[in-house]
Write a protein that holds these residues in place. Structure first.
Motif, PDB file in Angstrom:
ATOM      1  N   GLU A 119      57.321  43.793  29.595  1.00 19.90           N
ATOM      2  CA  GLU A 119      58.047  44.963  30.102  1.00 19.90           C
ATOM      3  C   GLU A 119      58.256  45.966  28.966  1.00 19.90           C
ATOM      4  OE1 GLU A 119      62.286  46.150  32.272  1.00 19.90           O
ATOM      5  OE2 GLU A 119      61.688  44.042  32.099  1.00 19.90           O
ATOM      6  N   ILE A 120      57.986  47.228  29.226  1.00 19.10           N
ATOM      7  CA  ILE A 120      58.280  48.309  28.282  1.00 19.10           C
ATOM      8  C   ILE A 120      59.327  49.216  28.911  1.00 19.10           C
ATOM      9  CG2 ILE A 120      57.400  50.325  27.044  1.00 19.10           C
ATOM     10  CD1 ILE A 120      54.764  49.047  26.738  1.00 19.10           C
ATOM     11  N   PRO A 121      60.540  49.290  28.321  1.00 11.56           N
ATOM     12  CA  PRO A 121      61.573  50.177  28.870  1.00 11.56           C
ATOM     13  C   PRO A 121      61.249  51.650  28.606  1.00 11.56           C
ATOM     14  CG  PRO A 121      62.484  48.601  27.268  1.00 11.56           C
ATOM     15  CD  PRO A 121      61.005  48.523  27.172  1.00 11.56           C
ATOM     16  N   LYS A 122      61.881  52.519  29.357  1.00 13.79           N
ATOM     17  CA  LYS A 122      61.657  53.968  29.257  1.00 13.79           C
ATOM     18  C   LYS A 122      61.971  54.480  27.840  1.00 13.79           C
ATOM     19  CE  LYS A 122      62.924  58.225  31.751  1.00 13.79           C
ATOM     20  NZ  LYS A 122      63.831  58.992  30.889  1.00 13.79           N
ATOM     21  N   GLU A 123      63.074  54.018  27.276  1.00 17.15           N
ATOM     22  CA  GLU A 123      63.495  54.464  25.942  1.00 17.15           C
ATOM     23  C   GLU A 123      62.433  54.132  24.889  1.00 17.15           C
ATOM     24  OE1 GLU A 123      67.237  53.825  22.817  1.00 17.15           O
ATOM     25  OE2 GLU A 123      67.052  52.561  24.599  1.00 17.15           O
ATOM     26  N   THR A 124      61.842  52.945  25.001  1.00 14.74           N
ATOM     27  CA  THR A 124      60.819  52.522  24.046  1.00 14.74           C
ATOM     28  C   THR A 124      59.561  53.375  24.188  1.00 14.74           C
ATOM     29  OG1 THR A 124      61.638  50.247  23.960  1.00 14.74           O
ATOM     30  CG2 THR A 124      59.328  50.578  23.367  1.00 14.74           C
ATOM     31  N   ALA A 125      59.136  53.595  25.425  1.00 19.10           N
ATOM     32  CA  ALA A 125      57.940  54.422  25.659  1.00 19.10           C
ATOM     33  C   ALA A 125      58.134  55.815  25.063  1.00 19.10           C
ATOM     34  CB  ALA A 125      57.655  54.511  27.159  1.00 19.10           C
ATOM     35  N   ILE A 176      51.152  55.227  26.712  1.00 18.17           N
ATOM     36  CA  ILE A 176      52.305  54.324  26.727  1.00 18.17           C
ATOM     37  C   ILE A 176      53.346  54.900  27.674  1.00 18.17           C
ATOM     38  CG2 ILE A 176      54.225  53.399  25.374  1.00 18.17           C
ATOM     39  CD1 ILE A 176      51.654  51.986  24.763  1.00 18.17           C
ATOM     40  N   LYS A 177      53.742  54.098  28.655  1.00 13.51           N
ATOM     41  CA  LYS A 177      54.777  54.540  29.595  1.00 13.51           C
ATOM     42  C   LYS A 177      55.626  53.337  29.987  1.00 13.51           C
ATOM     43  CE  LYS A 177      52.177  53.960  33.909  1.00 13.51           C
ATOM     44  NZ  LYS A 177      51.791  54.630  35.165  1.00 13.51           N
ATOM     45  N   ALA A 178      56.789  53.615  30.563  1.00 13.84           N
ATOM     46  CA  ALA A 178      57.670  52.548  31.022  1.00 13.84           C
ATOM     47  C   ALA A 178      56.989  51.800  32.163  1.00 13.84           C
ATOM     48  CB  ALA A 178      59.000  53.135  31.480  1.00 13.84           C
ATOM     49  N   CYS A 179      56.862  50.489  32.014  1.00 12.84           N
ATOM     50  CA  CYS A 179      56.198  49.696  33.060  1.00 12.84           C
ATOM     51  C   CYS A 179      56.412  48.213  32.778  1.00 12.84           C
ATOM     52  CB  CYS A 179      54.693  49.997  33.089  1.00 12.84           C
ATOM     53  SG  CYS A 179      53.858  49.666  31.528  1.00 12.84           S
ATOM     54  N   ASP A 180      56.013  47.400  33.731  1.00 17.35           N
ATOM     55  CA  ASP A 180      56.003  45.950  33.514  1.00 17.35           C
ATOM     56  C   ASP A 180      54.833  45.349  34.267  1.00 17.35           C
ATOM     57  OD1 ASP A 180      57.190  44.441  36.153  1.00 17.35           O
ATOM     58  OD2 ASP A 180      58.046  46.444  35.931  1.00 17.35           O
ATOM     59  N   GLY A 181      54.464  44.155  33.889  1.00 16.82           N
ATOM     60  CA  GLY A 181      53.322  43.501  34.526  1.00 16.82           C
ATOM     61  C   GLY A 181      52.904  42.276  33.741  1.00 16.82           C
ATOM     62  N   PHE A 182      51.678  41.854  33.967  1.00 13.58           N
ATOM     63  CA  PHE A 182      51.146  40.690  33.257  1.00 13.58           C
ATOM     64  C   PHE A 182      49.951  41.119  32.426  1.00 13.58           C
ATOM     65  CE2 PHE A 182      53.609  38.726  36.557  1.00 13.58           C
ATOM     66  CZ  PHE A 182      54.070  37.553  35.972  1.00 13.58           C
ATOM     67  N   THR A 183      49.837  40.547  31.232  1.00  9.72           N
ATOM     68  CA  THR A 183      48.698  40.865  30.387  1.00  9.72           C
ATOM     69  C   THR A 183      47.933  39.598  29.998  1.00  9.72           C
ATOM     70  OG1 THR A 183      47.949  41.790  28.288  1.00  9.72           O
ATOM     71  CG2 THR A 183      50.150  40.830  28.298  1.00  9.72           C
ATOM     72  N   ASP A 184      46.626  39.707  30.017  1.00 14.54           N
ATOM     73  CA  ASP A 184      45.784  38.637  29.471  1.00 14.54           C
ATOM     74  C   ASP A 184      44.791  39.254  28.475  1.00 14.54           C
ATOM     75  OD1 ASP A 184      44.118  39.979  31.174  1.00 14.54           O
ATOM     76  OD2 ASP A 184      43.507  38.221  32.358  1.00 14.54           O
ATOM     77  N   ILE A 185      45.230  40.353  27.834  1.00 17.60           N
ATOM     78  CA  ILE A 185      44.362  41.043  26.888  1.00 17.60           C
ATOM     79  C   ILE A 185      43.984  40.109  25.736  1.00 17.60           C
ATOM     80  CG2 ILE A 185      46.245  42.028  25.487  1.00 17.60           C
ATOM     81  CD1 ILE A 185      44.506  44.575  25.232  1.00 17.60           C
ATOM     82  N   PHE A 186      42.717  40.104  25.375  1.00 17.84           N
ATOM     83  CA  PHE A 186      42.202  39.276  24.293  1.00 17.84           C
ATOM     84  C   PHE A 186      41.604  40.217  23.254  1.00 17.84           C
ATOM     85  CE2 PHE A 186      38.727  35.945  23.108  1.00 17.84           C
ATOM     86  CZ  PHE A 186      39.374  35.688  21.911  1.00 17.84           C
TER      87      PHE A 186
END
Length: 341
Positions: A230-236, A270-280
């Motif tokens: 999860e990336i909060p709005k403030e962080t983005a 980069i924007k506020a969002c959440d999800g799942f990552t499997d980036i390699f």
């Protein structure tokens, strides 16, 4: 590239078994990724390598004390349960040892009966779905009876559970610590902020897949595990502002790195969002966000040493690891740190 390209020889005595005190007294290897130049400091000196206008991005995930020991109702047999993933409510996917004592329908008692559990399902991969029951909040109960799920290479008992948490940990959900952050003290973070360096937070819940070895010869054939972020709005907003103003975005740990690069790859920003990552991330990957990385020393042939090789360059990383071994740095979760800039 082959997995074997990322092997290095590590004497067993360099695998850190206990954390150092204070946290920021660990050693710090500085690696200039342009020149390959290496220098040696202590972690508290990291402030000297940070500039006003830089941004540190930390993972605020908190480790669950996810290892619990249950007694089987019928036989009194002792079984170890490792909580892997919350399915819903108090229903969890778990790893059980020995599995043969945790068949479907088996019931268990934990912590002198303050927690009970029933095996609902045995999955194809051998994991169990367990429904737990307790009088108070499940996580409060877990905090009383659970143990930290330390990596298998740590054999000594951890006396203080908080030493496997970062001082800024907040969001409960990880099966392993984002270990690069373990070196920070509250006082050091205050000094960093006073210098004009911003600190922002993302959440990525670290799964046990982080310890899973790469079992294929061809790196590109490895299937990465999936983790929630999860990336909060403030962080983005802070990341985008830092980039715009010419500051550096420095990830504290590979988990923060993977979160930022996943979002930038998926959305182009980069924007506020959440999800799942499997980036390699492995050599050849083009970084979209990162300007610096604070990280620990990783296992040979792991996805994490591949990630840092992608960021700093394969030859520079393998040389840095060779130097770290020669200089007797402490390795892995409770070990020393590296700042790649």
């Amino acid at each position: 590239m082959k997995t074997s390209d990322f092997y290095y020889d590590l004497p067993k005595e360099l695998i850190a078994q206990t954390p150092v005190e204070p946290r920021d007294s660990s050693r710090l290897l500085l690696l200039d990724r342009k020149s390959g130049e290496i220098s040696h400091k202590h972690f508290r000196d990291v402030i000297d390598s940070l500039n006003e206008g830089d941004l540190l991005v930390c993972n605020d995930s908190r480790v669950l004390p996810a290892r619990i020991y249950g007694t089987k109702a019928e036989t009194g047999a002792r079984v170890e349960f490792l909580l892997l993933k919350q399915i819903s409510g108090n229903k969890w996917e778990t790893l059980c040892k020995p599995g043969k004592k945790a068949r479907e329908g088996a019931e268990f008692s934990f912590g002198d009966g303050i927690l009970k559990g029933k095996v609902l399902e045995v999955k194809d991969d051998g994991n169990r779905v367990v429904d737990f029951d307790c009088d108070e909040n499940f996580f409060a109960t877990l905090d009383k009876i659970g143990q930290m799920p330390l990596p298998p290479y740590i054999t000594e008992e951890l006396k203080d559970k908080e030493r496997y948490q970062t001082v800024y940990s907040h969001e409960l959900g990880s099966a392993a610590a984002p270990t690069a952050g373990l070196h920070f003290t509250t006082e050091l973070m205050d000094k960093i902020k006073a210098k004009g360096v911003n600190i922002a937070y993302v959440t990525l819940h670290v799964g046990l897949g982080t310890f899973r070895p790469v079992k294929v010869d061809d790196v590109t054939k490895h299937k990465m595990h999936s983790e929630h972020y999860e990336i909060p709005k403030e962080t983005a907003e802070l990341i985008n502002k830092t980039k715009k103003n010419g500051g550096r975005v420095i990830a504290v740990g590979t988990t923060s790195c993977r979160t930022l690069e996943s979002v930038a790859t998926q959305y182009g920003e980069i924007k506020a969002c959440d999800g799942f990552t499997d980036i390699f991330i492995y050599p050849g990957y083009k970084f979209k966000v990162l300007d610096g990385l604070i990280t620990n020393f990783h296992l040979p042939e792991s996805t994490l040493i591949m990630l840092v090789s992608a960021f700093a360059g394969y030859d520079k990383i393998m040389n840095a690891y060779k130097v770290a071994v020669q200089e007797k740095y402490r390795f892995f979760s409770f070990g020393d740190a590296m700042f790649i800039y």
